[in-house]
Design a protein around this motif. Structure first.
Motif, short mmCIF file in Angstrom:
data_model
loop_
_atom_site.label_atom_id
_atom_site.label_comp_id
_atom_site.label_asym_id
_atom_site.label_seq_id
_atom_site.Cartn_x
_atom_site.Cartn_y
_atom_site.Cartn_z
N PRO A 52 57.15 8.16 5.91
CA PRO A 52 57.74 8.87 7.26
C PRO A 52 58.58 7.95 7.91
O PRO A 52 58.31 6.51 8.00
N ASN A 53 59.59 8.29 8.82
CA ASN A 53 60.40 7.77 9.59
C ASN A 53 60.04 7.84 11.17
O ASN A 53 60.25 8.97 11.45
N SER A 57 63.08 11.42 15.80
CA SER A 57 62.60 12.30 16.78
C SER A 57 61.98 13.66 16.36
O SER A 57 61.02 13.91 16.77
N ALA A 58 62.77 14.14 15.34
CA ALA A 58 62.33 15.41 14.99
C ALA A 58 60.84 15.16 14.42
O ALA A 58 60.06 15.91 14.29
N TYR A 59 60.57 14.08 13.55
CA TYR A 59 59.60 14.07 12.71
C TYR A 59 58.39 13.67 13.86
O TYR A 59 57.40 14.11 13.76
N MET A 60 58.71 12.77 14.73
CA MET A 60 57.64 12.26 15.46
C MET A 60 57.42 13.69 16.57
O MET A 60 56.09 13.64 16.83
N LEU A 98 52.46 1.56 19.60
CA LEU A 98 53.61 0.78 18.85
C LEU A 98 54.55 1.94 18.07
O LEU A 98 55.72 1.95 17.97
N ILE A 99 53.66 2.67 17.33
CA ILE A 99 54.27 3.63 16.33
C ILE A 99 55.36 4.50 17.07
O ILE A 99 56.49 4.89 16.96
N ARG A 100 54.81 5.04 18.20
CA ARG A 100 55.47 5.88 19.04
C ARG A 100 56.73 5.15 19.72
O ARG A 100 57.92 5.92 19.72
N SER A 101 56.72 3.97 19.86
CA SER A 101 58.01 3.30 20.29
C SER A 101 59.07 3.15 19.44
O SER A 101 59.96 2.91 20.03
N PRO A 106 62.42 10.58 24.49
CA PRO A 106 61.29 10.50 25.39
C PRO A 106 60.14 11.55 24.66
O PRO A 106 60.61 12.53 24.00
N ALA A 107 58.85 11.41 24.77
CA ALA A 107 57.98 12.05 24.10
C ALA A 107 57.76 13.25 24.83
O ALA A 107 58.09 13.39 25.87
#
Length: 116
Positions: A52-53, A57-60, A98-101, A106-107
């Motif tokens: 996963p990338n 943003s779309a994936y996250m 960290l992965i979120r960063s 923005p989340a």
């Protein structure tokens, strides 16, 4: 005959609680997920697996923090090792942050009661 599959500094500074989330990610995750989380680590390049990338943003937005916590704790199928017995909960949560960063967008707002 001795066969060494991989040397890992698991019992070094990390086991003494002195490492940062970045160094834990570098030791445990970057070889597959890439240094910047794009899924382009050297192991990913050598295999048929698509990582996963984390900067997409779309994936996250399709993944919750709990999804990442479970993946880190339990591993994924036979390709990602489980770290639930090796890392304390706080360090796993730091890895999730960290992965979120890696995703600079923005989340999305989190529903009440979800893991941080």
């Amino acid at each position: 005959m001795v066969l060494v599959v991989e040397a890992s500094p698991v019992f070094g500074a990390e086991s003494q609680g002195t490492s940062s989330p970045q160094s834990r990610y570098g030791l445990r995750c970057a070889s597959c997920h890439g240094a910047s989380g794009k899924g382009d680590g050297w192991r990913a390049k050598l295999s048929w697996l698509k990582m996963p990338n984390f900067s997409d943003s779309a994936y996250m937005q399709t993944r919750s923090d709990d999804d990442f916590l479970i993946a880190i704790k339990q591993g994924r199928k036979s390709v990602m090792p489980a770290y639930g017995l090796e890392l304390p909960e706080r360090e796993i949560k730091d890895l999730v942050a960290l992965i979120r960063s890696f995703d600079k967008a923005p989340a999305p707002p989190k529903p009440a009661g979800t893991a941080r």
